[in-house]
Design an enzyme around this catalytic site. Structure first.
Site, short mmCIF file in Angstrom:
data_model
loop_
_atom_site.label_atom_id
_atom_site.label_comp_id
_atom_site.label_asym_id
_atom_site.label_seq_id
_atom_site.Cartn_x
_atom_site.Cartn_y
_atom_site.Cartn_z
N HIS A 11 17.58 42.44 -50.17
CA HIS A 11 17.35 43.50 -49.20
C HIS A 11 17.69 43.07 -47.77
O HIS A 11 17.79 41.88 -47.46
CB HIS A 11 15.88 43.93 -49.24
CG HIS A 11 14.93 42.81 -48.93
ND1 HIS A 11 14.70 42.37 -47.64
CD2 HIS A 11 14.17 42.02 -49.73
CE1 HIS A 11 13.84 41.37 -47.66
NE2 HIS A 11 13.51 41.13 -48.91
N GLY A 12 17.84 44.03 -46.88
CA GLY A 12 18.05 43.73 -45.48
C GLY A 12 16.87 42.98 -44.88
O GLY A 12 15.78 42.97 -45.46
N ARG A 62 10.81 47.34 -48.59
CA ARG A 62 12.03 46.78 -48.00
C ARG A 62 13.18 46.82 -49.00
O ARG A 62 14.34 46.98 -48.61
CB ARG A 62 11.78 45.36 -47.50
CG ARG A 62 11.26 44.36 -48.51
CD ARG A 62 10.74 43.12 -47.78
NE ARG A 62 10.39 42.00 -48.65
CZ ARG A 62 9.20 41.83 -49.22
NH1 ARG A 62 8.25 42.73 -49.03
NH2 ARG A 62 8.96 40.77 -49.96
N GLU A 89 9.68 40.55 -55.33
CA GLU A 89 9.89 39.17 -54.86
C GLU A 89 8.95 38.22 -55.61
O GLU A 89 7.92 38.65 -56.17
CB GLU A 89 9.65 39.11 -53.35
CG GLU A 89 9.71 37.72 -52.71
CD GLU A 89 11.04 37.01 -52.90
OE1 GLU A 89 11.39 36.70 -54.05
OE2 GLU A 89 11.69 36.72 -51.88
N ARG A 100 6.87 29.36 -42.37
CA ARG A 100 7.51 28.27 -43.12
C ARG A 100 7.69 27.02 -42.27
O ARG A 100 7.46 25.90 -42.76
CB ARG A 100 8.87 28.75 -43.64
CG ARG A 100 8.81 29.91 -44.63
CD ARG A 100 10.21 30.27 -45.08
NE ARG A 100 10.24 31.44 -45.95
CZ ARG A 100 10.37 32.69 -45.52
NH1 ARG A 100 10.50 32.93 -44.22
NH2 ARG A 100 10.40 33.70 -46.35
N ARG A 116 9.72 26.63 -52.06
CA ARG A 116 10.65 27.73 -51.86
C ARG A 116 11.76 27.79 -52.89
O ARG A 116 12.15 28.87 -53.32
CB ARG A 116 11.32 27.62 -50.47
CG ARG A 116 10.41 27.81 -49.29
CD ARG A 116 11.20 27.68 -47.99
NE ARG A 116 12.09 28.81 -47.79
CZ ARG A 116 13.17 28.77 -47.01
NH1 ARG A 116 13.51 27.64 -46.40
NH2 ARG A 116 13.92 29.85 -46.85
N HIS A 188 15.31 40.93 -54.17
CA HIS A 188 14.76 40.00 -53.19
C HIS A 188 15.44 38.65 -53.39
O HIS A 188 16.13 38.43 -54.39
CB HIS A 188 13.25 39.89 -53.36
CG HIS A 188 12.55 41.21 -53.21
ND1 HIS A 188 11.98 41.62 -52.03
CD2 HIS A 188 12.35 42.22 -54.10
CE1 HIS A 188 11.46 42.82 -52.19
NE2 HIS A 188 11.67 43.21 -53.43
N GLY A 189 15.20 37.74 -52.45
CA GLY A 189 15.85 36.44 -52.54
C GLY A 189 15.67 35.77 -53.89
O GLY A 189 16.62 35.29 -54.50
#
Length: 258
Positions: A11-12, A62, A89, A100, A116, A188-189
């Site tokens: 996502h942005g 998001r 996510e 972080r 992560r 998501h990431g």
């Protein structure tokens, strides 16, 4: 052999991406930059001649906002957006809300990188003392899931993300791809990293080095067995993409917030 087209999209940029905080299942909207990234993604896909048939998103706004904005930019608002918690996510447990860089300062960059990026390591679980616990688990969207509320994760490794994602992949997404439809997953990431690992057979060790920037579409061309016919491509200006990747990687470096 017919070719199937799949896009993965982180996502942005979200409000907490900008603040360098673990957002996870906290429901943040896109930042102004994230809105622009989502629209630019849609324009890029349209300019390159792609048309989407179905979009999949998580239950987090998001992800949903990104799906809406990119289909609007393509002039394809009618394209269905199918949502599932299984595309959410990664659940970062007790780390949710923390910065972080400050975490790296206190616990070391290597530990933060493991939390992560590693495949098998799970962060400490969230519990009722956490400031965002009830915001997440009292949200009525999670009463619509295909498992009971009490069985939803309290923290996840990337492996656990893949494990909860795969049933939705095989039962819902794969049939659309096999029909020859062009699919985009507004994820998501970590949901995108997990799927990329699965589709391309990336090793447990190598997935640590895979970083996905926000708002950059990832093109996958698949054969009839849904195996990648060539390495994935990040579409767009390659110099800007490398700069965006470095920005994400630098989020976990020890640096006090101004």
């Amino acid at each position: 052999m017919s070719k199937r087209t799949l896009f993965l999209l982180r996502h942005g940029e979200g409000a907490w991406n900008k603040e360098n905080r673990f957002c996870s299942w906290v429901d943040q909207k896109l930042s102004e930059e994230g809105v622009a990234e989502a629209r630019q993604c849609g324009l890029l896909l349209k300019e390159q001649g792609y048309r989407l048939d179905v979009v999949f998103a998580s239950l987090l706004r998001r992800s949903i906002q990104t799906a809406w904005l990119l289909t609007e930019a393509m002039g394809d608002e009618w394209v269905p957006v199918v949502k599932s918690w299984r595309l959410n996510e990664r659940h970062y447990g007790a780390l949710i809300g923390l910065n972080r860089a400050e975490l790296a300062l206190n616990h070391g960059e290597e530990q933060v990188k493991l939390w992560r990026r590693s495949y098998n390591i799970t962060p400490p679980p969230i519990d009722e003392s956490h400031p965002y616990f009830f915001e997440i688990y009292n949200d009525r969207r999670y009463r619509t899931c295909d498992i009971p509320l009490e069985e939803l994760p309290r923290a996840e490794s990337l492996k656990q993300v893949l494990d909860r994602l795969l049933p939705f992949w095989y039962d819902v997404i794969v049939p659309e791809i096999q029909k020859g439809r062009t699919v985009l997953i507004s994820g998501h990431g970590n949901s995108c990293r997990a799927l990329l690992k699965h589709i391309e057979g990336i090793s447990d060790d190598d997935i640590v080095g895979v970083t996905l920037p926000t708002g950059v579409p990832i093109l996958l061309e698949l054969d009839s067995d849904l195996k990648a016919t060539k390495p994935h491509q990040l579409l767009g200006d390659q110099l800007q993409i490398q700069e965006a990747i470095k920005k994400v990687e630098d989020q976990g470096k020890a640096k006090k917030r101004n």
